[in-house]
Design a protein around this motif. Structure first.
Motif, PDB file in Angstrom:
ATOM      1  N   ALA A  33     169.521  64.191  68.783  1.00  0.00           N
ATOM      2  CA  ALA A  33     170.611  64.555  68.019  1.00  0.00           C
ATOM      3  C   ALA A  33     171.538  65.725  68.590  1.00  0.00           C
ATOM      4  CB  ALA A  33     170.144  64.969  66.748  1.00  0.00           C
ATOM      5  N   ASP A  34     172.877  65.816  68.274  1.00  0.00           N
ATOM      6  CA  ASP A  34     173.735  66.646  68.881  1.00  0.00           C
ATOM      7  C   ASP A  34     173.633  68.011  67.967  1.00  0.00           C
ATOM      8  OD1 ASP A  34     175.649  68.122  70.393  1.00  0.00           O
ATOM      9  OD2 ASP A  34     177.241  66.875  69.164  1.00  0.00           O
ATOM     10  N   PHE A  60     158.025  78.125  84.482  1.00  0.00           N
ATOM     11  CA  PHE A  60     158.882  77.330  83.549  1.00  0.00           C
ATOM     12  C   PHE A  60     160.379  77.895  83.757  1.00  0.00           C
ATOM     13  CE2 PHE A  60     154.688  77.686  81.678  1.00  0.00           C
ATOM     14  CZ  PHE A  60     154.266  76.562  81.982  1.00  0.00           C
ATOM     15  N   VAL A  61     161.221  76.964  83.667  1.00  0.00           N
ATOM     16  CA  VAL A  61     162.742  77.303  83.860  1.00  0.00           C
ATOM     17  C   VAL A  61     163.397  76.742  82.759  1.00  0.00           C
ATOM     18  CG1 VAL A  61     164.884  77.312  85.161  1.00  0.00           C
ATOM     19  CG2 VAL A  61     162.678  77.400  86.375  1.00  0.00           C
ATOM     20  N   VAL A  62     163.829  77.545  81.740  1.00  0.00           N
ATOM     21  CA  VAL A  62     164.537  76.907  80.442  1.00  0.00           C
ATOM     22  C   VAL A  62     165.865  76.836  80.533  1.00  0.00           C
ATOM     23  CG1 VAL A  62     164.802  77.417  78.014  1.00  0.00           C
ATOM     24  CG2 VAL A  62     162.902  78.081  78.942  1.00  0.00           C
ATOM     25  N   ILE A  63     166.327  75.346  80.338  1.00  0.00           N
ATOM     26  CA  ILE A  63     167.758  75.242  80.706  1.00  0.00           C
ATOM     27  C   ILE A  63     168.197  74.886  79.253  1.00  0.00           C
ATOM     28  CG2 ILE A  63     169.365  73.555  81.801  1.00  0.00           C
ATOM     29  CD1 ILE A  63     167.602  75.097  83.987  1.00  0.00           C
ATOM     30  N   GLU A  64     169.518  75.415  78.918  1.00  0.00           N
ATOM     31  CA  GLU A  64     170.123  75.147  77.613  1.00  0.00           C
ATOM     32  C   GLU A  64     171.634  74.941  77.986  1.00  0.00           C
ATOM     33  OE1 GLU A  64     168.516  78.047  74.490  1.00  0.00           O
ATOM     34  OE2 GLU A  64     168.807  79.301  76.452  1.00  0.00           O
ATOM     35  N   ASN A  65     172.129  75.196  79.227  1.00  0.00           N
ATOM     36  CA  ASN A  65     173.554  75.143  79.580  1.00  0.00           C
ATOM     37  C   ASN A  65     173.821  73.615  79.520  1.00  0.00           C
ATOM     38  OD1 ASN A  65     175.813  74.529  81.650  1.00  0.00           O
ATOM     39  ND2 ASN A  65     176.003  76.519  81.174  1.00  0.00           N
ATOM     40  N   ARG A  66     174.702  72.979  78.838  1.00  0.00           N
ATOM     41  CA  ARG A  66     175.020  71.554  78.802  1.00  0.00           C
ATOM     42  C   ARG A  66     175.407  70.756  80.114  1.00  0.00           C
ATOM     43  NH1 ARG A  66     173.655  68.159  74.597  1.00  0.00           N
ATOM     44  NH2 ARG A  66     174.215  68.839  72.623  1.00  0.00           N
ATOM     45  N   THR A  67     176.357  71.659  80.914  1.00  0.00           N
ATOM     46  CA  THR A  67     176.703  71.332  81.989  1.00  0.00           C
ATOM     47  C   THR A  67     175.606  70.938  83.148  1.00  0.00           C
ATOM     48  OG1 THR A  67     179.017  72.241  81.814  1.00  0.00           O
ATOM     49  CG2 THR A  67     178.272  71.855  84.181  1.00  0.00           C
ATOM     50  N   THR A  68     174.741  71.999  83.340  1.00  0.00           N
ATOM     51  CA  THR A  68     173.540  71.860  83.873  1.00  0.00           C
ATOM     52  C   THR A  68     172.659  70.922  83.608  1.00  0.00           C
ATOM     53  OG1 THR A  68     173.597  74.334  84.083  1.00  0.00           O
ATOM     54  CG2 THR A  68     171.566  73.354  84.888  1.00  0.00           C
ATOM     55  N   LEU A  69     172.417  70.699  82.310  1.00  0.00           N
ATOM     56  CA  LEU A  69     171.608  69.662  81.841  1.00  0.00           C
ATOM     57  C   LEU A  69     172.125  68.088  82.152  1.00  0.00           C
ATOM     58  CD1 LEU A  69     170.896  70.940  78.278  1.00  0.00           C
ATOM     59  CD2 LEU A  69     169.225  70.469  79.810  1.00  0.00           C
ATOM     60  N   ASP A  77     171.649  64.143  77.817  1.00  0.00           N
ATOM     61  CA  ASP A  77     172.013  64.223  76.550  1.00  0.00           C
ATOM     62  C   ASP A  77     171.228  65.101  75.562  1.00  0.00           C
ATOM     63  OD1 ASP A  77     174.142  62.031  76.430  1.00  0.00           O
ATOM     64  OD2 ASP A  77     172.728  60.507  76.488  1.00  0.00           O
ATOM     65  N   ALA A  78     170.360  65.831  76.203  1.00  0.00           N
ATOM     66  CA  ALA A  78     169.339  66.770  75.467  1.00  0.00           C
ATOM     67  C   ALA A  78     170.203  68.108  75.403  1.00  0.00           C
ATOM     68  CB  ALA A  78     168.154  66.955  76.353  1.00  0.00           C
ATOM     69  N   PRO A  79     169.685  68.716  74.238  1.00  0.00           N
ATOM     70  CA  PRO A  79     170.440  69.928  73.938  1.00  0.00           C
ATOM     71  C   PRO A  79     169.478  71.178  74.730  1.00  0.00           C
ATOM     72  CG  PRO A  79     169.057  69.453  72.208  1.00  0.00           C
ATOM     73  CD  PRO A  79     169.182  68.173  73.090  1.00  0.00           C
ATOM     74  N   SER A  80     168.555  70.980  75.598  1.00  0.00           N
ATOM     75  CA  SER A  80     167.726  71.665  76.150  1.00  0.00           C
ATOM     76  C   SER A  80     166.552  71.067  76.933  1.00  0.00           C
ATOM     77  CB  SER A  80     166.866  72.781  75.318  1.00  0.00           C
ATOM     78  OG  SER A  80     166.132  72.077  74.553  1.00  0.00           O
ATOM     79  N   ALA A  81     166.194  71.775  77.924  1.00  0.00           N
ATOM     80  CA  ALA A  81     165.091  71.069  78.783  1.00  0.00           C
ATOM     81  C   ALA A  81     164.113  72.254  79.311  1.00  0.00           C
ATOM     82  CB  ALA A  81     165.648  70.293  80.052  1.00  0.00           C
ATOM     83  N   ILE A  82     163.057  72.000  79.827  1.00  0.00           N
ATOM     84  CA  ILE A  82     162.272  73.052  80.523  1.00  0.00           C
ATOM     85  C   ILE A  82     161.989  72.316  82.003  1.00  0.00           C
ATOM     86  CG2 ILE A  82     160.197  74.272  80.546  1.00  0.00           C
ATOM     87  CD1 ILE A  82     160.348  74.369  77.320  1.00  0.00           C
ATOM     88  N   VAL A  83     162.154  72.885  82.875  1.00  0.00           N
ATOM     89  CA  VAL A  83     161.757  72.665  84.327  1.00  0.00           C
ATOM     90  C   VAL A  83     160.392  73.275  84.521  1.00  0.00           C
ATOM     91  CG1 VAL A  83     162.430  72.092  86.711  1.00  0.00           C
ATOM     92  CG2 VAL A  83     164.099  72.140  84.916  1.00  0.00           C
ATOM     93  N   VAL A  84     159.446  72.257  84.789  1.00  0.00           N
ATOM     94  CA  VAL A  84     158.077  72.783  85.115  1.00  0.00           C
ATOM     95  C   VAL A  84     157.741  72.918  86.644  1.00  0.00           C
ATOM     96  CG1 VAL A  84     155.438  72.577  84.639  1.00  0.00           C
ATOM     97  CG2 VAL A  84     156.964  72.083  82.905  1.00  0.00           C
ATOM     98  N   LEU A  85     157.583  74.005  87.078  1.00  0.00           N
ATOM     99  CA  LEU A  85     157.147  74.149  88.695  1.00  0.00           C
ATOM    100  C   LEU A  85     155.873  74.344  88.944  1.00  0.00           C
ATOM    101  CD1 LEU A  85     159.983  76.814  89.360  1.00  0.00           C
ATOM    102  CD2 LEU A  85     160.192  74.366  89.313  1.00  0.00           C
ATOM    103  N   LYS A  86     155.328  73.908  90.001  1.00  0.00           N
ATOM    104  CA  LYS A  86     154.071  73.982  90.419  1.00  0.00           C
ATOM    105  C   LYS A  86     153.935  74.760  91.610  1.00  0.00           C
ATOM    106  CE  LYS A  86     153.471  69.607  92.771  1.00  0.00           C
ATOM    107  NZ  LYS A  86     152.676  68.427  92.869  1.00  0.00           N
TER     108      LYS A  86
END
Length: 170
Positions: free
Chosen positions: A17-18, A47-56, A71-80
């Motif tokens: 959803a938007d 963990f890198v939390v991404i909320e910026n729509r352009t970055t997403l 189209d996601a409003p947020s993401a978490i990039v998991v690093l190892k």
């Protein structure tokens, strides 16, 4: 929702959803990831939390099997931690599972991304030497026009054995 209910009812979600995901929920999801089990308690993740729509949108364009990140409003990039070659994938997988279940319990869905341009995404978000991207987890509320669908599980008798393979009953 308790942990077992979240595990048993969680579905994969690829449309969102938007609607902005509240920062407090993302913090709780990351905390669930931080509390995952890890071999020798090395905790080989960041963990890198991404909320910026352009970055997403830019990250989503680099995900060959996860364009839905755009189209996601947020993401978490998991690093190892690449120095932990033997266990980092297993440990990060446990962190991802914790985060997916926590997200579901908080009313959010996700689907982890398996194919992406790690070098370009890594450069974009500032991944340091010694670390690699394990996955990208987009989080958001379900799209009411396209809710997550249930997938049938294989029959219990094909997957669960007691004491010996082929013994389906306790």
């Amino acid at each position: 929702m308790d942990a077992l209910e979240a595990i048993l009812k969680r579905k994969v979600q690829r449309t969102f959803a938007d609607k902005v995901v509240e920062r407090e929920k993302l913090v709780k999801i990351v905390e669930a990831g931080r509390h995952a089990m890890s071999a020798r308690n090395l905790q080989p993740w960041q963990f890198v939390v991404i909320e910026n729509r352009t970055t997403l949108k830019e990250i989503g364009a680099l995900c060959t099997t996860g364009r839905f990140v755009t189209d996601a409003p947020s993401a978490i990039v998991v690093l190892k931690d690449v120095a932990n070659a033997r266990w980092a994938d297993v440990d990060c997988g446990q962190a991802v599972q914790n985060m997916a279940n926590a997200g579901w319990a908080l009313g959010l869905g996700t689907c982890w991304v398996g194919n992406f341009d790690a070098a370009k995404i890594g450069a974009m978000i500032g991944v340091k030497d010694g670390w690699a991207i394990f996955t990208v987890l987009p989080f958001g509320y379900a799209d009411p026009k396209n809710p997550p669908q249930s997938k049938p599980l294989k029959p219990h008798t094909e997957m669960v054995h007691y004491e010996r393979v082929g013994n389906p009953k306790p």
